[in-house]
Structure formats: C-alpha cells, structure tokens
Write an enzyme that holds these catalytic residues in place. Structure first.
Site, short mmCIF file in Angstrom:
data_model
loop_
_atom_site.label_atom_id
_atom_site.label_comp_id
_atom_site.label_asym_id
_atom_site.label_seq_id
_atom_site.Cartn_x
_atom_site.Cartn_y
_atom_site.Cartn_z
N LYS A 110 0.25 3.83 0.43
CA LYS A 110 0.27 3.02 -0.78
C LYS A 110 -0.22 3.78 -2.00
CE LYS A 110 -1.94 0.12 1.38
NZ LYS A 110 -1.59 0.49 2.71
N GLU A 155 1.68 -2.95 14.49
CA GLU A 155 0.24 -3.23 14.31
C GLU A 155 0.05 -4.72 14.00
OE1 GLU A 155 -1.73 -2.62 10.58
OE2 GLU A 155 -0.04 -1.47 9.79
N1 PSU Z 1 -0.63 -0.90 4.63
C1 PSU Z 1 -0.13 -2.13 4.33
N2 PSU Z 1 -0.74 -3.23 4.79
C2 PSU Z 1 -1.85 -3.13 5.57
C3 PSU Z 1 -2.36 -1.84 5.89
C4 PSU Z 1 -1.72 -0.76 5.40
O1 PSU Z 1 0.87 -2.24 3.65
O2 PSU Z 1 -2.36 -4.16 5.96
C5 PSU Z 1 -3.51 -1.72 6.82
C6 PSU Z 1 -3.09 -0.87 8.04
O3 PSU Z 1 -3.52 -1.54 9.21
C7 PSU Z 1 -3.87 0.42 7.85
C8 PSU Z 1 -5.10 -0.10 7.20
O4 PSU Z 1 -4.12 1.09 9.07
O5 PSU Z 1 -4.62 -1.05 6.26
C9 PSU Z 1 -5.90 0.97 6.53
O6 PSU Z 1 -7.13 0.44 6.16
P1 PSU Z 1 -8.30 1.40 5.65
O7 PSU Z 1 -7.86 1.85 4.29
O8 PSU Z 1 -9.51 0.51 5.62
O9 PSU Z 1 -8.42 2.51 6.62
#
Ligand code: PSU
Ligand code: MN
Length: 308
Positions: free
Chosen positions: A159, A25
């Site tokens: 996380k 990604e």
């Molecule tokens: N986990 C990480 N770093 C990130 C992300 C997740 O350690 O940058 C990013 C990924 O791209 C994931 C997104 O799909 O955060 C999820 O964001 P949201 O909680 O807004 O859906």
C-alpha cells in the site's frame, strides 16, 4: 500432521491428490474491510477460486486451532465477531496455547500455508516498511516472513501508505524475488504505478510457477512476491491517492496510534476519505490476485516437478 492444524476435508483431499489449492488470509476480513463488504468479498474470492478449478483455503485461528479452509459459519464469525485478534506470526503460538480466535496476517498465513503444504497465497497488499520507520522501527513481519517461508504470495504490491522505496530495499536485502506480472513498475495497491522499477518481469502464470520451482531447487528459503497491478478500470490514480494518504497519516499522528493498529486505521480512514471508492478498488484488486493465484496453482499442479 500438526496437532493444532485443522484442514478442511476438501483442502486435505485436494492436497493429497495434488490438485490446485489457494490460501487466503483472514486479517483482510476481520480488520481490513468493513462489514458486510468483508464477508461478501471473502465469499466472492472462494467462489472465484472454485470457478477457476482451485480449492480455496481461508486461513484463521479459531478457538486455538489453525484452520486451513473454513466453512460458511466460520467465515461469518471472522467477518462479524468482536475481539478477533489480528494475528501475525509472533502471535500464533500464544493464540493456540490460549485457545484464542485470530485473523491471520500475511506473515501468519504464509507460515500456516507452508505447514499445510500449500504453495500459493493470494492477498490484497502486503505489509512493509512504514513511513518514518527510521524513527519507529515499524516494519511489517510480512517482510521477514517472505525471507523465511517458501510460498508464492500474489499481491497488488504494497500500500502507498507505506514507504515503498524502503519496502523494496528491504525485500532486496532479504533476498526476496519480486516479480512484476506484466509490469515493469512496482504497483502501489490502489494505483498501477509507483514510479519504482521492478527488475524482474514475468508474463505468465507458468513462468511464475517455474520461478518457484527454481527457488526450491536452489534450496532458497525465501518466498516469492508477485506484484500484480490493479486492473485499469478500478485504478485510483496516484495523484488522487496521495492527498488522502497525507490526511490519513496526519490523523494517525494526531491520535498517536501505534503498532498493529496502524494499518487497519489507515485503511479505514482512506475508505472514508474516498467515499467508499478505495474499498471497491481493494475488493477488485484482491479478486484480480485470486484469479492470477489460481492460474499459478494450476500451473504448479500440472507440472509439480517442473516437467513443463
Ligand atoms: N493489506 C490490505 N488489507 C489488510 C492488510 C494488508 O489491503 O488488511 C493486512 C495484511 O494482513 C497484512 C497486514 O499482513 O495488514 C500488515 O499489518 P502490519 O502493517 O501491522 O504488519
Ligand atoms: Mn507494524
């Protein structure tokens, strides 16, 4: 092939020949880590993949086209340019129609990988159910994408800033297999354990490849989530993390940050609170996922129809 899809020649060749390809990604580059560690990490992931015999396919939207595999100048842009969107799946069509540049989240990257015919995607941690989701409804699109798109996503869990029990419940509701790689507990990204059991355990990359093939044979639409704990030497224990997470969540509330800014804010605040230690852990767990992802891609390429 889709008019909006731009495959790098290297990725196109590898896919046509059935050689291993691994997707990455780009939100992790543009919104997940600070410069220059973001660029160094993206380069390190690509180099590691090549060293493991897989072609890296970093996914991003650049000037209105979905790139599957980017060159050095595009990686630079994603790491440094201001105003790069954080593009989840719902943002893709709009970004293409308006010739925007966006970094793809897990959900958008899964979608693009499937479109291109890539089976394996390595990231750091997936998005999930945010704490307080019963009030905010903030549940990452990564959840619904895992329910709909048949790609194997290699992660270090979700996380600890999220509500992990609710995240696992939603994955079960959606029918998403969560495979613990040599682990019986769901990892909490920075930490190896969360106290939450994972019922499905696998010991090898070949076994994971078999599960993906079985899933496809069944005609199941869901992807597969591989939960690969951070290596012991880079782990930050759960007890240490929880104080930083509480502080970061309080700061989030105080600033009334909402929507897609939530995850980038929490990640960067935790890096600050840890004096940079959390960033190093994030880099290492991602590279560890790249390593496993390459082994899965190799197992699939060696026996694409399940001969082994
Ligand atoms: N986990 C990480 N770093 C990130 C992300 C997740 O350690 O940058 C990013 C990924 O791209 C994931 C997104 O799909 O955060 C999820 O964001 P949201 O909680 O807004 O859906
Ligand atoms: Mn959200």
């Amino acid at each position: 092939m889709n008019e909006f899809l731009h495959l790098s020649p290297e990725v196109a060749d590898a896919l046509a020949a059935g050689r291993p390809v691994i997707a990455f990604e780009s939100t992790i580059i543009s919104h997940g880590m600070p410069y220059p560690r973001n660029l160094e990490t993206a380069r390190a992931a690509e180099a590691l993949a090549r060293g493991r015999g897989a072609v890296p396919a970093t996914v991003a939207v650049l000037d209105g086209r979905i790139f599957i595999g980017v060159g050095p100048s595009e990686l630079d842009r994603l790491a440094t340019e201001k105003g790069v969107l954080k593009a989840s799946r719902r943002d893709l069509a709009w970004a293409l129609a308006n010739r925007k540049t966006g970094a793809t989240t897990v959900s958008a990257t899964m979608w693009a990988a499937r479109l291109a015919g890539i089976d394996v995607f390595a990231t750091g941690g997936i998005g999930g159910v945010h704490r307080g989701a019963e009030g905010t409804f903030d549940i990452s699109a990564d959840m619904t994408e895992l329910a709909a798109t048949s790609v194997c996503v290699v992660s270090a869990g979700a996380k600890a800033i999220l509500d992990l029990p609710k995240t696992l419940e939603v994955l079960e509701t959606l029918g998403v297999p969560v495979l613990g790689f040599q682990a019986a507990e769901f990892p909490a990204f920075y930490s190896r354990s969360s106290g939450l059991p994972i019922p499905l355990r696998v010991e090898s990359a070949a076994e994971i490849a078999k599960v993906l093939r079985s899933q496809r044979t069944l005609g199941a639409p869901q992807g597969i989530l591989v939960a690969n704990p951070v290596p012991v030497e880079y782990e930050i224990p759960r007890g240490t993390m929880s104080g930083w997470i509480e502080t970061a969540l309080r700061d989030l509330d105080a600033r009334a940050i909402q929507g897609k800014a939530v995850t980038p804010f929490l990640l960067s605040r935790i890096v600050e609170l840890s004096g940079g230690g959390a960033l190093e852990t994030n880099v290492q767990l991602f590279l560890n996922n790249v390593d496993l992802g390459c082994a899965i891609a190799a197992a699939l390429a060696a026996a694409p129809h399940g001969a082994a």
